[in-house]
Design a protein around this motif. Structure first.
Motif, mmCIF file in Angstrom:
data_model
loop_
_atom_site.group_PDB
_atom_site.id
_atom_site.type_symbol
_atom_site.label_atom_id
_atom_site.label_comp_id
_atom_site.label_asym_id
_atom_site.label_seq_id
_atom_site.Cartn_x
_atom_site.Cartn_y
_atom_site.Cartn_z
ATOM 1 N N LEU A 173 0.830 -1.209 0.000
ATOM 2 C CA LEU A 173 0.000 0.000 0.000
ATOM 3 C C LEU A 173 0.863 1.257 0.000
ATOM 4 O O LEU A 173 1.757 1.415 0.829
ATOM 5 N N GLU A 174 0.560 2.164 -0.944
ATOM 6 C CA GLU A 174 1.262 3.432 -1.051
ATOM 7 C C GLU A 174 0.368 4.626 -0.728
ATOM 8 O O GLU A 174 0.868 5.673 -0.322
ATOM 9 N N GLU A 175 -0.942 4.472 -0.910
ATOM 10 C CA GLU A 175 -1.857 5.592 -0.655
ATOM 11 C C GLU A 175 -3.203 5.066 -0.161
ATOM 12 O O GLU A 175 -3.762 4.138 -0.740
ATOM 13 N N ILE A 176 -3.696 5.684 0.915
ATOM 14 C CA ILE A 176 -5.013 5.362 1.459
ATOM 15 C C ILE A 176 -5.800 6.659 1.576
ATOM 16 O O ILE A 176 -5.336 7.621 2.203
ATOM 17 N N ILE A 177 -6.981 6.700 0.981
ATOM 18 C CA ILE A 177 -7.822 7.896 1.024
ATOM 19 C C ILE A 177 -9.032 7.615 1.912
ATOM 20 O O ILE A 177 -9.870 6.771 1.586
ATOM 21 N N LEU A 178 -9.099 8.322 3.027
ATOM 22 C CA LEU A 178 -10.194 8.165 3.991
ATOM 23 C C LEU A 178 -10.841 9.516 4.297
ATOM 24 O O LEU A 178 -11.431 9.702 5.356
ATOM 25 N N SER A 179 -10.749 10.443 3.382
ATOM 26 C CA SER A 179 -11.271 11.792 3.606
ATOM 27 C C SER A 179 -12.802 11.809 3.672
ATOM 28 O O SER A 179 -13.475 10.948 3.115
ATOM 29 N N TRP A 180 -13.323 12.808 4.397
ATOM 30 C CA TRP A 180 -14.765 13.056 4.524
ATOM 31 C C TRP A 180 -15.537 11.840 5.030
ATOM 32 O O TRP A 180 -16.554 11.434 4.482
ATOM 33 N N ASN A 181 -15.009 11.251 6.103
ATOM 34 C CA ASN A 181 -15.696 10.169 6.790
ATOM 35 C C ASN A 181 -16.071 10.608 8.204
ATOM 36 O O ASN A 181 -16.211 11.799 8.464
ATOM 37 N N ARG A 182 -16.247 9.656 9.117
ATOM 38 C CA ARG A 182 -16.673 9.967 10.489
ATOM 39 C C ARG A 182 -15.579 9.574 11.487
ATOM 40 O O ARG A 182 -15.855 9.082 12.572
ATOM 41 N N ILE A 183 -14.343 9.809 11.099
ATOM 42 C CA ILE A 183 -13.207 9.396 11.919
ATOM 43 C C ILE A 183 -12.881 10.470 12.957
ATOM 44 O O ILE A 183 -12.714 11.640 12.620
ATOM 45 N N GLY A 184 -12.803 10.046 14.217
ATOM 46 C CA GLY A 184 -12.433 10.951 15.300
ATOM 47 C C GLY A 184 -11.023 10.670 15.788
ATOM 48 O O GLY A 184 -10.254 9.935 15.151
ATOM 49 N N ASP A 185 -10.671 11.237 16.929
ATOM 50 C CA ASP A 185 -9.313 11.088 17.461
ATOM 51 C C ASP A 185 -8.942 9.635 17.750
ATOM 52 O O ASP A 185 -7.790 9.224 17.537
ATOM 53 N N ASP A 186 -9.909 8.841 18.238
ATOM 54 C CA ASP A 186 -9.611 7.440 18.549
ATOM 55 C C ASP A 186 -9.221 6.673 17.285
ATOM 56 O O ASP A 186 -8.257 5.900 17.276
ATOM 57 N N GLY A 187 -9.990 6.890 16.223
ATOM 58 C CA GLY A 187 -9.686 6.218 14.963
ATOM 59 C C GLY A 187 -8.363 6.686 14.385
ATOM 60 O O GLY A 187 -7.584 5.889 13.858
ATOM 61 N N LEU A 188 -8.104 7.995 14.504
ATOM 62 C CA LEU A 188 -6.851 8.552 14.004
ATOM 63 C C LEU A 188 -5.660 7.947 14.730
ATOM 64 O O LEU A 188 -4.660 7.565 14.098
ATOM 65 N N CYS A 189 -5.732 7.852 16.036
ATOM 66 C CA CYS A 189 -4.621 7.280 16.814
ATOM 67 C C CYS A 189 -4.369 5.825 16.432
ATOM 68 O O CYS A 189 -3.213 5.383 16.340
ATOM 69 N N ALA A 190 -5.453 5.086 16.195
ATOM 70 C CA ALA A 190 -5.302 3.686 15.791
ATOM 71 C C ALA A 190 -4.595 3.590 14.445
ATOM 72 O O ALA A 190 -3.673 2.784 14.262
ATOM 73 N N LEU A 191 -5.009 4.418 13.496
ATOM 74 C CA LEU A 191 -4.384 4.407 12.170
ATOM 75 C C LEU A 191 -2.922 4.818 12.248
ATOM 76 O O LEU A 191 -2.062 4.224 11.599
ATOM 77 N N ALA A 192 -2.650 5.848 13.047
ATOM 78 C CA ALA A 192 -1.278 6.337 13.176
ATOM 79 C C ALA A 192 -0.355 5.247 13.727
ATOM 80 O O ALA A 192 0.808 5.150 13.330
ATOM 81 N N SER A 193 -0.881 4.431 14.611
ATOM 82 C CA SER A 193 -0.061 3.371 15.215
ATOM 83 C C SER A 193 0.344 2.303 14.202
ATOM 84 O O SER A 193 1.330 1.590 14.403
ATOM 85 N N SER A 194 -0.433 2.192 13.111
ATOM 86 C CA SER A 194 -0.135 1.166 12.110
ATOM 87 C C SER A 194 0.920 1.612 11.104
ATOM 88 O O SER A 194 1.469 0.794 10.368
ATOM 89 N N LEU A 195 1.240 2.909 11.082
ATOM 90 C CA LEU A 195 2.140 3.433 10.055
ATOM 91 C C LEU A 195 3.549 2.871 10.146
ATOM 92 O O LEU A 195 4.239 2.751 9.140
ATOM 93 N N LYS A 196 3.976 2.547 11.345
ATOM 94 C CA LYS A 196 5.354 2.052 11.505
ATOM 95 C C LYS A 196 5.576 0.738 10.782
ATOM 96 O O LYS A 196 6.718 0.366 10.496
ATOM 97 N N HIS A 197 4.478 0.028 10.468
ATOM 98 C CA HIS A 197 4.598 -1.247 9.762
ATOM 99 C C HIS A 197 4.441 -1.081 8.247
ATOM 100 O O HIS A 197 4.595 -2.051 7.510
ATOM 101 N N MET A 198 4.120 0.131 7.790
ATOM 102 C CA MET A 198 3.798 0.358 6.375
ATOM 103 C C MET A 198 4.900 1.180 5.719
ATOM 104 O O MET A 198 4.791 2.392 5.540
ATOM 105 N N ARG A 199 5.958 0.517 5.332
ATOM 106 C CA ARG A 199 7.152 1.208 4.866
ATOM 107 C C ARG A 199 6.980 1.834 3.480
ATOM 108 O O ARG A 199 7.680 2.783 3.138
#
Length: 228
Positions: A173-199
């Motif tokens: 995966l090189e690009e993920i588009i999740l704009s204009w959804n219902r994502i709050g801080d909890d969802g953002l933190c979860a996604l951010a935590s996965s970035l270290k595995h996505m080189r």
């Protein structure tokens, strides 16, 4: 000039409607080398879309299909059954096609046939949260997927947490588009935590969600791949 030399057909933003699709379907057997077909915003109905999908399933080299902004709600189940036969499909764009609860099972089944999928756009369709959770769990099986577009699909924090659990397995995966959804801080933190595995990931677009400014700024400073 022989029609067999055509590799790419693009007729986007024309009102060709189902009459035009009938004529195109009649030509497809002659387009032996066709690899790409783009028909966004062409006033194609669910019947026209189904007829086209059935014809494309007989085109052995087709790799890219864009049918965005045509309404396929009424016969979406049959449409996906036909598209599932396009075995070498790498790019599928179905933005704003009226997809939703009626088409979810057929779409999920079709995803199992597209082992070579690299670019999938399902944005601006009204999927249920249950389907989006199932979709997130299916992603690791799309091992070649480079781009996923789920803009304006009703993605919630729960879906983001499910995504975070599997994104580390999506190594291409090189690009993920999740704009204009219902994502709050909890969802953002979860996604951010996965970035270290996505080189290979270059960008995760989260514009227009329910994020607090402070959290967005904090996580963007930590990882510039997060785009707000």
């Amino acid at each position: 000039m022989s029609l067999t030399v055509f590799l790419f057909c693009s007729l986007g933003c024309n009102s060709i409607a189902d009459i035009g699709i009938e004529r195109l379907v009649a030509l497809l057997p002659s387009l032996k080398n066709l690899k790409k077909i783009k028909l966004p915003q062409c006033s194609i109905s669910s019947t026209g879309g189904l007829n086209l999908a059935e014809a494309l399933s007989q085109c052995p080299l087709v790799e890219e299909i864009d049918l965005s902004r045509n309404n396929f709600e009424n016969k979406a189940t049959c449409l996906f059954a036909a598209l599932a036969q396009v075995r070498h499909l790498k790019v599928l764009h179905l933005r704003a096609c009226g997809l939703g609860v009626k088409s979810e099972s057929a779409l999920m089944e079709a995803l199992g046939s597209w082992q070579q999928m690299e670019d999938l756009s399902l944005s601006e369709n009204a999927f249920t949260e249950q389907y989006l959770l199932k979709l997130s769990k299916r992603l690791p099986h799309l091992t070649l997927l480079r781009k996923l577009d789920l803009k304006l699909c009703g993605v919630s924090d729960s879906v983001c947490k499910s995504l975070a659990n599997v994104l580390g397995c999506c190594q291409n995966l090189e690009e993920i588009i999740l704009s204009w959804n219902r994502i709050g801080d909890d969802g953002l933190c979860a996604l951010a935590s996965s970035l270290k595995h996505m080189r290979r990931l270059k960008k995760m677009d989260l514009w227009g969600n329910l994020l607090t400014k402070d959290m967005a700024e904090k996580l963007h400073k930590e990882n510039a791949r997060l785009s707000f």
